[in-house]
Design an enzyme around this catalytic site. Structure first.
Site, PDB file in Angstrom:
ATOM      1  N   ASP A  49      49.574  55.133  50.199  1.00 42.16           N
ATOM      2  CA  ASP A  49      49.219  54.976  51.267  1.00 42.16           C
ATOM      3  C   ASP A  49      49.011  53.559  51.697  1.00 42.16           C
ATOM      4  OD1 ASP A  49      47.225  54.361  49.383  1.00 42.16           O
ATOM      5  OD2 ASP A  49      46.472  56.199  49.255  1.00 42.16           O
ATOM      6  N   ASP A  51      46.542  50.468  52.840  1.00 40.71           N
ATOM      7  CA  ASP A  51      45.135  50.230  53.110  1.00 40.71           C
ATOM      8  C   ASP A  51      45.119  48.984  54.128  1.00 40.71           C
ATOM      9  OD1 ASP A  51      44.206  52.197  51.678  1.00 40.71           O
ATOM     10  OD2 ASP A  51      44.230  50.945  50.023  1.00 40.71           O
ATOM     11  N   ASP A 136      40.688  43.956  41.849  1.00 35.49           N
ATOM     12  CA  ASP A 136      40.761  43.960  40.330  1.00 35.49           C
ATOM     13  C   ASP A 136      42.069  42.886  39.971  1.00 35.49           C
ATOM     14  OD1 ASP A 136      42.626  45.690  41.308  1.00 35.49           O
ATOM     15  OD2 ASP A 136      41.813  47.215  40.425  1.00 35.49           O
TER      16      ASP A 136
HETATM   17  P1  ATP Z   1      47.452  53.184  43.965  1.00 36.51           P
HETATM   18  O1  ATP Z   1      48.680  52.951  44.226  1.00 36.51           O
HETATM   19  O2  ATP Z   1      47.330  54.022  42.823  1.00 36.51           O
HETATM   20  O3  ATP Z   1      46.706  53.768  45.247  1.00 36.51           O
HETATM   21  P2  ATP Z   1      45.833  50.914  44.428  1.00 36.51           P
HETATM   22  O4  ATP Z   1      45.973  49.528  43.976  1.00 36.51           O
HETATM   23  O5  ATP Z   1      46.231  50.938  46.098  1.00 36.51           O
HETATM   24  O6  ATP Z   1      47.047  51.725  43.521  1.00 36.51           O
HETATM   25  P3  ATP Z   1      43.328  52.205  45.177  1.00 36.51           P
HETATM   26  O7  ATP Z   1      42.407  52.883  44.486  1.00 36.51           O
HETATM   27  O8  ATP Z   1      43.939  52.711  46.434  1.00 36.51           O
HETATM   28  O9  ATP Z   1      44.517  51.589  44.253  1.00 36.51           O
HETATM   29  O10 ATP Z   1      42.768  50.715  45.486  1.00 36.51           O
HETATM   30  C1  ATP Z   1      43.144  49.723  46.709  1.00 36.51           C
HETATM   31  C2  ATP Z   1      42.932  48.307  46.400  1.00 36.51           C
HETATM   32  O11 ATP Z   1      41.456  48.093  46.354  1.00 36.51           O
HETATM   33  C3  ATP Z   1      43.453  47.951  44.973  1.00 36.51           C
HETATM   34  O12 ATP Z   1      44.666  47.631  44.976  1.00 36.51           O
HETATM   35  C4  ATP Z   1      42.459  46.744  44.481  1.00 36.51           C
HETATM   36  O13 ATP Z   1      42.775  45.433  45.436  1.00 36.51           O
HETATM   37  C5  ATP Z   1      41.047  47.379  44.981  1.00 36.51           C
HETATM   38  N1  ATP Z   1      40.338  47.938  44.113  1.00 36.51           N
HETATM   39  C6  ATP Z   1      40.302  49.351  43.833  1.00 36.51           C
HETATM   40  N2  ATP Z   1      39.539  49.793  43.085  1.00 36.51           N
HETATM   41  C7  ATP Z   1      38.946  48.509  42.539  1.00 36.51           C
HETATM   42  C8  ATP Z   1      37.910  48.191  41.550  1.00 36.51           C
HETATM   43  N3  ATP Z   1      37.278  49.049  40.846  1.00 36.51           N
HETATM   44  N4  ATP Z   1      37.736  46.933  41.299  1.00 36.51           N
HETATM   45  C9  ATP Z   1      38.172  45.739  42.243  1.00 36.51           C
HETATM   46  N5  ATP Z   1      39.052  46.109  42.986  1.00 36.51           N
HETATM   47  C10 ATP Z   1      39.328  47.370  43.157  1.00 36.51           C
HETATM   48 MG    MG Z   2      46.143  52.664  46.979  1.00 38.92          MG
END
Ligand code: ATP
Ligand code: MG
Length: 433
Positions: A49, A51, A136
């Site tokens: 997705d 963001d 993170d």
């Molecule tokens: P995925 O591909 O699995 O969706 P993602 O990195 O995009 O991985 P998401 O859960 O969609 O993970 O979160 C989007 C973004 O938000 C992350 O890349 C990170 O920058 C931030 N984020 C998400 N969860 C946390 C957290 N618990 N603490 C700090 N930052 C976070």
């Molecule tokens: Mg994501």
């Protein structure tokens, strides 16, 4: 990194995400892609997705899009809905100050930590630099700017990507205390991206793992599904175990984690590798099957306890055991009702699969959860062996046999040496009222 120095092309970005970015930009706001999508594009993968982050407040975002919903209690977020695709738009977040602060719209907000150092609220708006510090891992803090197609890499994420390592931003202990789910995320990315967790990022995880007890059980259900039921479950399980995280999530399995040769451990590995195979072959999976399998021996053991200590009949002891085991698990992971019902069905059917005579066998076959229960019986047979192998084979034949063959299979059971139909005693006929 100007456009000429990175590989992300607009062709790789979802058309809807581009619409959102351009609308924000053309309305005078900053607009960036951030997080997993930038990371995955730089790795040459397809993001799940897209963001978006911006300096527009949720209300200002809502003013720009008719298809916008504001959601979230912990974080206020905007969802821009395009049919099945949702583009999540967040406002830059700032640092949590213990005192009340004012957001851009002049509204009072506060955010602070609890006694474990855990963030209980963080809905303070901030600058892009602050937003980056709150993320993170280094590779999740890279921002793709729609204004000039450049990428700003605040935490040297490019370096982590090229070294293929997961590095937390800031002091590991502080960051894990703020949000212990970050420990699970480190492991998730390690398994999913095939990277290693950098030494400093990894070191404190085992001792801080108990902090997971402070995470609401409802939040953990989704996290667990992403960890174990997304195609790299087996690998993730081994890492969770290595970092002492798994036992925190499944306390009833904790005593078995030291014995990789034990049936409980083998069952976990088996159900996770089956799940991975199904996902990677495009087959459907359900969390119910996973939970039913991994907690099965706990139910059996609990049933024996209720029989031995409480003197209960096996059937009642079994029902009570199911309720106990689910209740203990739900203190850590809130399994939604739509899954607990099938979990109970799969367990109850294990008992019914023992009864093969007469109409019972046909009724079991017609049960909507027969398939899942039968698949589970196959796994049990592989792990436990013994009589279960014959039982599983019998059901394999019975379900696809012709009516006459089915009768034959039933009479074979009846005539087999030492066979007892484990049926419950007949009820006494009702007295006429
Ligand atoms: P995925 O591909 O699995 O969706 P993602 O990195 O995009 O991985 P998401 O859960 O969609 O993970 O979160 C989007 C973004 O938000 C992350 O890349 C990170 O920058 C931030 N984020 C998400 N969860 C946390 C957290 N618990 N603490 C700090 N930052 C976070
Ligand atoms: Mg994501």
């Amino acid at each position: 990194m100007p456009r000429s120095e990175h590989s992300i092309s607009r062709e790789d970005i979802s058309a809807n995400a581009l619409k959102v970015l351009y609308r924000l930009h053309n309305s005078g706001y900053q607009a960036y892609l951030v997080g997993g999508c930038v990371r995955d594009l730089l790795l040459g993968e397809h993001p799940k997705d897209f963001d978006v982050v911006t300096d527009a407040t949720p209300e200002q975002i809502k003013g720009l899009f008719r298809n916008c919903r504001l959601i979230g209690r912990r974080f206020r977020l905007a969802h821009i809905v395009f049919g099945r695709e949702i583009i999540e738009v967040a406002t830059f977040r700032g640092h949590h100050e213990p005192q009340a602060t004012e957001d851009k719209a002049g509204k009072k907000t506060t955010s602070h930590l609890n006694q474990h150092g855990q963030l209980v609220r963080d809905n303070v708006f901030g600058s892009i630099e602050e937003d980056a510090e709150r993320r993170d891992f280094s590779f999740n803090a890279m921002y793709y700017n729609i204004a000039d197609y450049s990428i700003t890499d605040f935490a040297n994420g490019q370096d982590s990507l090229s070294k293929r390592e997961i590095r937390i931003i800031g002091d590991p202990e502080t960051r894990y205390r703020e949000d212990p789910v970050r420990m699970l995320r480190a492991v998730r990315f390690a398994a999913k991206l095939g990277m290693k967790i950098e030494e400093n990022t990894a070191k404190r995880i085992p001792e801080l793992a108990p902090l997971l007890a402070n995470i609401p059980a409802a939040r953990l259900f989704e996290e667990i599904s992403k960890l174990l039921l997304s195609g790299s479950g087996l690998k993730t399980f081994h890492l969770l175990d290595e970092y002492k995280l798994f036992g925190q999530l499944f306390p009833q399995l904790q005593p078995f984690l030291d014995n990789p040769e034990g049936r409980e451990f083998k069952m976990l590995e088996k159900v996770l590798s089956n799940t991975d195979n199904r996902i990677n072959s495009g087959l459907r999976i359900t969390p119910a099957f996973f939970y039913a399998a991994c907690l099965w021996f706990c139910v059996e053991e609990r049933q024996q306890q209720h029989i031995a200590e409480g003197g209960l009949p096996p059937f009642d002891a079994f029902n009570l055991a199911i309720t106990d085991v689910l209740a203990i698990q739900m203190q850590r992971i809130m399994i939604p009702k739509r899954f607990t019902t099938p979990i109970r069905d799969i367990w109850h059917l294990q008992q019914r699969l023992n009864r093969r005579l007469g109409r019972r066998a046909y009724i079991t076959l017609e049960h909507p959860r027969f398939r899942a229960a039968y698949d589970f019986l196959l796994i049990r047979a592989e792990i436990e062996g013994g009589e279960l192998i014959e039982l599983a084979q019998w059901w394999t034949e019975f379900q696809s046999a012709s009516p006459s063959k089915q009768k034959k299979l039933q009479s074979d059971v009846r005539n087999s040496e030492g066979f007892q139909d484990r049926r419950r005693p007949k009820r006494r006929p009702k007295k006429p009222s």
